[in-house]
Structures are given as C-alpha cells and as structure tokens.
Scaffold this motif. Sequence first.
Motif, mmCIF file in Angstrom:
data_model
loop_
_atom_site.group_PDB
_atom_site.id
_atom_site.type_symbol
_atom_site.label_atom_id
_atom_site.label_comp_id
_atom_site.label_asym_id
_atom_site.label_seq_id
_atom_site.Cartn_x
_atom_site.Cartn_y
_atom_site.Cartn_z
ATOM 1 N N PHE A 152 8.341 1.123 62.963
ATOM 2 C CA PHE A 152 8.719 2.468 62.769
ATOM 3 C C PHE A 152 7.240 3.302 62.937
ATOM 4 O O PHE A 152 7.338 4.343 63.364
ATOM 5 N N TYR A 153 6.241 2.788 62.680
ATOM 6 C CA TYR A 153 4.804 3.288 63.131
ATOM 7 C C TYR A 153 4.587 3.472 64.430
ATOM 8 O O TYR A 153 4.248 4.810 64.919
ATOM 9 N N LEU A 154 5.244 2.684 65.244
ATOM 10 C CA LEU A 154 5.138 2.832 66.659
ATOM 11 C C LEU A 154 6.267 3.930 67.111
ATOM 12 O O LEU A 154 5.928 4.802 68.271
ATOM 13 N N CYS A 155 7.187 4.337 66.617
ATOM 14 C CA CYS A 155 8.057 5.165 66.787
ATOM 15 C C CYS A 155 7.558 6.409 66.352
ATOM 16 O O CYS A 155 7.805 7.460 67.135
ATOM 17 N N LEU A 156 6.807 6.711 65.409
ATOM 18 C CA LEU A 156 6.034 7.733 64.960
ATOM 19 C C LEU A 156 4.923 8.044 66.212
ATOM 20 O O LEU A 156 5.005 9.294 66.588
ATOM 21 N N ARG A 157 4.259 7.264 66.885
ATOM 22 C CA ARG A 157 3.325 7.517 67.822
ATOM 23 C C ARG A 157 4.261 8.057 69.098
ATOM 24 O O ARG A 157 3.809 8.807 69.887
ATOM 25 N N GLY A 184 5.571 11.472 68.383
ATOM 26 C CA GLY A 184 4.758 12.532 67.786
ATOM 27 C C GLY A 184 5.084 13.404 66.677
ATOM 28 O O GLY A 184 4.429 14.174 66.312
ATOM 29 N N ILE A 185 6.183 12.967 65.932
ATOM 30 C CA ILE A 185 6.646 13.728 65.193
ATOM 31 C C ILE A 185 7.570 12.559 64.093
ATOM 32 O O ILE A 185 8.320 11.619 64.788
ATOM 33 N N ILE A 186 7.442 12.962 62.790
ATOM 34 C CA ILE A 186 7.907 12.196 61.967
ATOM 35 C C ILE A 186 9.716 11.890 61.904
ATOM 36 O O ILE A 186 10.084 10.944 61.259
ATOM 37 N N LEU A 187 10.205 12.907 62.429
ATOM 38 C CA LEU A 187 11.630 12.847 62.506
ATOM 39 C C LEU A 187 12.237 11.675 63.143
ATOM 40 O O LEU A 187 13.238 11.192 62.931
ATOM 41 N N LEU A 188 11.440 11.272 64.260
ATOM 42 C CA LEU A 188 11.989 9.929 65.003
ATOM 43 C C LEU A 188 11.948 8.606 64.097
ATOM 44 O O LEU A 188 13.043 8.161 64.007
ATOM 45 N N PRO A 189 10.874 8.315 63.641
ATOM 46 C CA PRO A 189 11.061 7.354 62.670
ATOM 47 C C PRO A 189 11.920 7.404 61.553
ATOM 48 O O PRO A 189 12.644 6.382 61.015
ATOM 49 N N MET A 190 11.977 8.575 61.081
ATOM 50 C CA MET A 190 13.119 8.771 60.110
ATOM 51 C C MET A 190 14.572 8.606 60.387
ATOM 52 O O MET A 190 15.278 7.859 59.796
ATOM 53 N N LEU A 191 14.879 9.179 61.629
ATOM 54 C CA LEU A 191 16.319 8.916 62.200
ATOM 55 C C LEU A 191 16.425 7.490 62.782
ATOM 56 O O LEU A 191 17.468 6.724 62.237
ATOM 57 N N VAL A 192 15.468 6.580 63.149
ATOM 58 C CA VAL A 192 15.677 5.260 63.495
ATOM 59 C C VAL A 192 15.783 4.490 62.187
ATOM 60 O O VAL A 192 16.558 3.361 62.142
ATOM 61 N N HIS A 193 14.828 4.716 61.075
ATOM 62 C CA HIS A 193 14.927 4.072 59.888
ATOM 63 C C HIS A 193 16.275 4.071 59.377
ATOM 64 O O HIS A 193 16.731 2.970 58.787
#
Length: 283
Positions: free
Chosen positions: A201-206, A209-218
């Motif tokens: 999820f940290y890599l998804c954030l990078r 570049g926005i926290i919405l992506l790891p939120m969606l994946v998670h």
Amino acid sequence: MGQPVRDGAELTQDSRPGRRLTWQWFLVVVVVYAAVIQGLGALIGVDTSYSDSQFPTTESLVRNALIPIGASIVFAAAVVTWLGWWGEVLHYRAPVRRWVRWVPISMLTVALVGINYGHLADQSLSLVACLLVLGLFVGVGEELMFRGIGVHVFRRAGLTEGKVALYSSLVFGLVHVSNAFGEGAQALLQALIVSTSGYFFYLCLRVGGIILLPMLVHGLWDTSLISNLVGDKPQASVGMLLILLLQIALIVVLFVKRHKIEPVLPAHYEPVTGPNPSAAGSV
C-alpha cells in the motif's frame, strides 16, 4: 524554518507546516486508534460464536465492524486536522520507477476478479451493501492512519524512504495483533502478512502520489477477502487463492528488485511534501 539535509533524501523535522508528532506519540495515537475499534466492538458488538461466519448477519457486520471502524475514521481525521497535515497527507511526492505501477494494477485486478460473486449473490442486499461500505471504511481509515499519519511521522523525523516504508508497515502489522482478543494466536500470523500488505500500500501511495489510490486498492483488497466470510455459511473461493499467490509473488518480486524502486534523481533534487514550509507547535 528547517532546510533539507545534505542528500535531499531526508528532511528535517521543522521544514513542513503543521504541528510536529514524534514517533513515540504516534504509537500512542495508534494505541488509541486500536482501542476505539476494539472498545466499541466489545461495547456494542453482537456475539457470533454460534456461527462459523465472521459476519453472519447485517446487524453483526454493522455493530461489530462498520460502527467501530467508522469511529476510527473520525478519530484519524481529527488527528490529521489537529496536526494541520491535510495538504501533505493527501498528496505524497516521492518519485518511484515506472515498473512499480504493476503493484497497484495487479492488486486491483486480482481483488476485483477474486470477489466471491456467487456467494454474495446468495446474501441479502443489505448485507452486500454493508460489505461494500465496510471495504470503503477499512481503506479510508487504515490508510489515513498508517500511510497518512504514520508515513509522514517517520518522514518528518528525517528517515529515508526505505525506513519510512519499513517502520510504517511494521506498525501497521503490529496493530493487527489487537485482533488476538477476538481471534487468538492466528492474529500473530495475520500481523506478519499485513505488514507485507502495508508495504504494498505504501508503494501504491508513491505510484499515485495521492492517498486515494492506496485507499482504493486497500478497500477492494479487503472487500474481496471478506466476501468469503459473510452470511450464515462462509465459503472459500478461488479468489482467496489468487490473492495469496499474488501476495507471495509481490513479496518475491519486490525482494529481488528492492534496489530498483528508487529512481536515479538529479543531484540537486529536493523532495517537498508541504505546500508552504513553516512550523507550528509540537507534541
């Protein structure tokens, strides 16, 4: 005002806006966060020991999970607001090599394919709707706490991205040990697995570049897993095997290519996460 340190890979604690939160106090925040979830679950939760399912009814899902996790989102959002970190929590500026994009792409694909659609088709509409909301809540709440507050606590402390990823992922995994109160020793194994997921999820954030992506994946990742556990009779699916295989594959790939995650940056590069460098009070 603080200035970036020599190599541009780390920043001093005073170079960003908002209050300062030390890692020790962050651990206290995490303990309170876990206590909110576990405490509310114990206070208003429904006994499901009669069933093999984690959430046999809509009521059990709402009272055992939705309400406690919803309260934890409010808590995490209140902490971010008090710290004054919304600008940098929402956006994370840390370049990463292009191949890492396959982490969120593969996770989203497997999560969508892996949902136990047949089992959900046999459940009530209200239970399925609450499951989807639960996935959303988990994604928002846990990412806000760990890839939002946690990542920035360690980054503001001047750590490299590798250590930021390691420590935030370890805390993310360890907090799931609190599930041992309801699930026993298997929560320890869960904590280890979750730590690796935290790194993904940290890599998804990078990547985003926005926290919405790891939120969606998670959120989709957990929805896929929990789709097997709702209703009177939980039902495992091939999707669970796909998720497990992808988890193993990502661990292997990222271990082999761990030195090829960071891009080669110009010598003058200085990462910036806050819109205007300034500093306020500290904890």
